[in-house]
Enzyme design. Structure first.
Site, mmCIF file in Angstrom:
data_model
loop_
_atom_site.group_PDB
_atom_site.id
_atom_site.type_symbol
_atom_site.label_atom_id
_atom_site.label_comp_id
_atom_site.label_asym_id
_atom_site.label_seq_id
_atom_site.Cartn_x
_atom_site.Cartn_y
_atom_site.Cartn_z
ATOM 1 N N GLU A 70 -5.314 4.377 14.209
ATOM 2 C CA GLU A 70 -6.182 3.416 14.891
ATOM 3 C C GLU A 70 -6.814 3.946 16.167
ATOM 4 O OE1 GLU A 70 -2.070 2.608 16.622
ATOM 5 O OE2 GLU A 70 -2.898 3.090 14.637
ATOM 6 N N HIS A 101 0.006 1.204 16.314
ATOM 7 C CA HIS A 101 -0.184 0.017 17.169
ATOM 8 C C HIS A 101 0.937 -0.095 18.204
ATOM 9 C CE1 HIS A 101 -3.470 -1.291 14.606
ATOM 10 N NE2 HIS A 101 -2.690 -1.157 13.557
ATOM 11 N N ARG A 143 -25.302 -5.254 20.298
ATOM 12 C CA ARG A 143 -24.590 -5.545 19.045
ATOM 13 C C ARG A 143 -24.994 -6.918 18.506
ATOM 14 N NH1 ARG A 143 -22.989 -4.037 14.273
ATOM 15 N NH2 ARG A 143 -21.002 -4.937 13.589
ATOM 16 N N SER A 195 -20.152 -13.832 24.139
ATOM 17 C CA SER A 195 -18.737 -14.189 24.254
ATOM 18 C C SER A 195 -18.321 -14.392 25.711
ATOM 19 C CB SER A 195 -17.860 -13.107 23.613
ATOM 20 O OG SER A 195 -16.504 -13.499 23.642
ATOM 21 N N ARG A 221 0.836 -1.205 0.000
ATOM 22 C CA ARG A 221 0.000 0.000 0.000
ATOM 23 C C ARG A 221 0.872 1.257 0.000
ATOM 24 N NH1 ARG A 221 -3.482 -1.550 5.242
ATOM 25 N NH2 ARG A 221 -1.470 -2.501 5.752
ATOM 26 N N TYR A 273 -0.722 4.195 10.868
ATOM 27 C CA TYR A 273 -1.027 3.181 11.872
ATOM 28 C C TYR A 273 0.239 2.928 12.694
ATOM 29 C CZ TYR A 273 -5.265 1.976 9.229
ATOM 30 O OH TYR A 273 -6.484 2.010 8.596
ATOM 31 N N VAL A 277 -6.584 -11.710 13.122
ATOM 32 C CA VAL A 277 -6.603 -10.365 12.548
ATOM 33 C C VAL A 277 -6.114 -9.335 13.567
ATOM 34 C CG1 VAL A 277 -8.015 -8.633 11.358
ATOM 35 C CG2 VAL A 277 -8.525 -11.063 11.074
ATOM 36 N N ALA A 278 -6.218 -9.657 14.853
ATOM 37 C CA ALA A 278 -5.820 -8.731 15.922
ATOM 38 C C ALA A 278 -4.328 -8.790 16.238
ATOM 39 C CB ALA A 278 -6.627 -9.018 17.187
ATOM 40 N N ILE A 279 -3.545 -9.459 15.407
ATOM 41 C CA ILE A 279 -2.136 -9.663 15.725
ATOM 42 C C ILE A 279 -1.359 -8.351 15.809
ATOM 43 C CG2 ILE A 279 -1.402 -9.987 13.320
ATOM 44 C CD1 ILE A 279 -0.138 -11.915 16.459
ATOM 45 N N ASP A 280 -1.791 -7.313 15.087
ATOM 46 C CA ASP A 280 -1.070 -6.040 15.180
ATOM 47 C C ASP A 280 -1.312 -5.340 16.508
ATOM 48 O OD1 ASP A 280 -3.675 -5.344 14.645
ATOM 49 O OD2 ASP A 280 -3.247 -4.315 12.756
ATOM 50 N N LYS A 340 1.827 1.854 7.337
ATOM 51 C CA LYS A 340 2.223 1.053 8.489
ATOM 52 C C LYS A 340 3.211 1.805 9.369
ATOM 53 C CE LYS A 340 1.130 -2.480 9.510
ATOM 54 N NZ LYS A 340 0.037 -2.794 10.449
ATOM 55 N N VAL A 350 -11.067 -9.269 17.981
ATOM 56 C CA VAL A 350 -11.443 -8.425 19.118
ATOM 57 C C VAL A 350 -10.502 -7.238 19.211
ATOM 58 C CG1 VAL A 350 -11.654 -8.317 21.623
ATOM 59 C CG2 VAL A 350 -12.501 -10.311 20.390
#
Length: 368
Positions: free
Chosen positions: A118, A96, A203, A220, A15, A94, A267-270, A75, A239
């Site tokens: 973020e 993080h 939700r 959850s 990107r 971003y 997907v939350a690894i960052d 990034k 999450v």
């Protein structure tokens, strides 16, 4: 203001921080834009397209960082970029921070103003600069999960949709936010049986009404998650705790509840990851196995579809980036609380509490 758009140098990050259309708006507002040579090439935007709208092409990343007052990228800076960032330079990207102490320390040392996409958050708790990439990542999580469910890739050898007379795959989505909803929509569209969890009953009610009939909602908690693991095929961890580390919803001992070849997509690894056994991977080496379970934990999933991602990101960031350039970051953040909440590190001080707390650093509230 002098705006710099460097080429991303993180592994397989294709990107770029701004499209030519976005650059044209900066030029129209009277700003100078400098784009690193070939920065947009992998997203489908040639240097000539940037030059045509008035940008200046610089030969290398050092030139961009040296001349720019404001850096717009995708990034977080990596180690090679740390020495290039200078005092009072505004870096809009971003970050993080909460899962990267080395980056945090480097940005404190730089004296720069670090405004994180973020954590830009509106009064109604929307994250406008995270949403477009979350929409991409959620969709891609299912595409990649289905791919690695193939036996040749370490999975169970199941087709996500099944065929007449053969069961479809079961997908468990942890978290009903933007990523989770996008993942659930993609998975249901491909014909999977989908279970999506969240801790918010309003939700869950909304998702129950809006998602197709092959999606099911689940409150959850650990008990409910454990019950679903014995026959699940793909688990998507999505999450988010804004600016903070993600909670581990799948622990190491829970892997034994799953069948070998189950695919976990984190997907939350960052932000540290939803699975205790996760660690960041790259597009060139995206998966690893733990106890027979496939882990996919690429930290920049949208980088695989850079043309779509770059346009979506520019659509979201442009108005905020223009405000920062037109007014200067102090005035822009004072007038817009969403931008104010994006401030993480300013001139060596940690001004975002979750980042300070996770590393035991001194927190200082930003007063404008």
């Amino acid at each position: 203001m002098k705006i710099g758009i460097p080429k991303e140098i993180k592994n397989n990050e294709n990107r770029v921080g701004m499209t030519p259309a976005g650059v044209a708006e900066f030029i129209r507002h009277g700003h100078e834009v400098m784009v690193q040579h070939t920065a947009g090439e992998n997203s489908g935007f040639a240097d000539e397209e940037y030059e045509k709208v008035g940008a200046r092409i610089l030969p290398d990343i050092q030139s961009v960082y040296r001349e720019a007052e404001m850096i717009i990228k995708v990034k977080e800076p990596i180690a090679e970029e740390y020495p290039l960032i200078h005092q009072d330079q505004l870096v809009f990207t971003y970050f993080h921070f909460a899962c990267d102490r080395e980056l945090t320390d480097a940005m404190i040392k730089s004296g720069a103003v670090c405004l994180a996409y973020e954590t830009v958050e509106t009064d109604n708790h929307h994250l406008p600069l995270l949403i477009p990439m979350s929409e991409v990542a959620g969709r891609m999580a299912i595409i990649n999960g289905a791919y690695y469910l193939q036996k040749t890739k370490g999975g169970k050898g199941k087709l996500i949709s099944g065929v007449p007379g053969v069961n479809r795959a079961k997908v468990l989505v942890l978290g009903g936010g933007t990523v989770g909803e996008a993942a659930a929509r993609m998975a249901t569209g491909l014909g999977a049986d989908v279970w999506i969890t969240d801790i918010s009953l309003p939700r869950l009610r909304q998702l129950e009404m809006e998602l197709p009939i092959n999606a099911h909602t689940l409150y959850s908690n650990e008990h409910n998650i454990r019950k679903e693991l014995s026959d699940v095929d793909i688990v998507v961890g999505s999450v988010l705790v804004p600016g903070d580390k993600a909670p581990h919803l799948i622990t190491r001992d829970m892997l034994k509840l799953m069948e070998p070849g189950t695919v976990l997509v984190d997907v939350a690894i960052d932000q540290g990851g939803c699975f205790e056994t996760s660690h960041p991977t790259t597009h060139s080496d995206p998966t690893f196995m733990v106890d027979g379970i496939v882990h996919y934990a690429v930290a920049n999933i949208p980088g695989a579809v850079p043309h779509t991602s770059t346009i979506a990101l520019t659509n979201a960031t442009l108005k905020y980036a223009l405000a920062l350039a037109d007014k200067g970051w102090r005035k822009a953040c004072k007038e817009d609380k969403a931008l104010y909440r994006g401030l993480n590190i300013v001139n060596g001080k940690v001004v975002f509490k979750a980042v300070a707390d996770v590393f035991g650093l001194e927190y200082e509230e930003m007063v404008l």
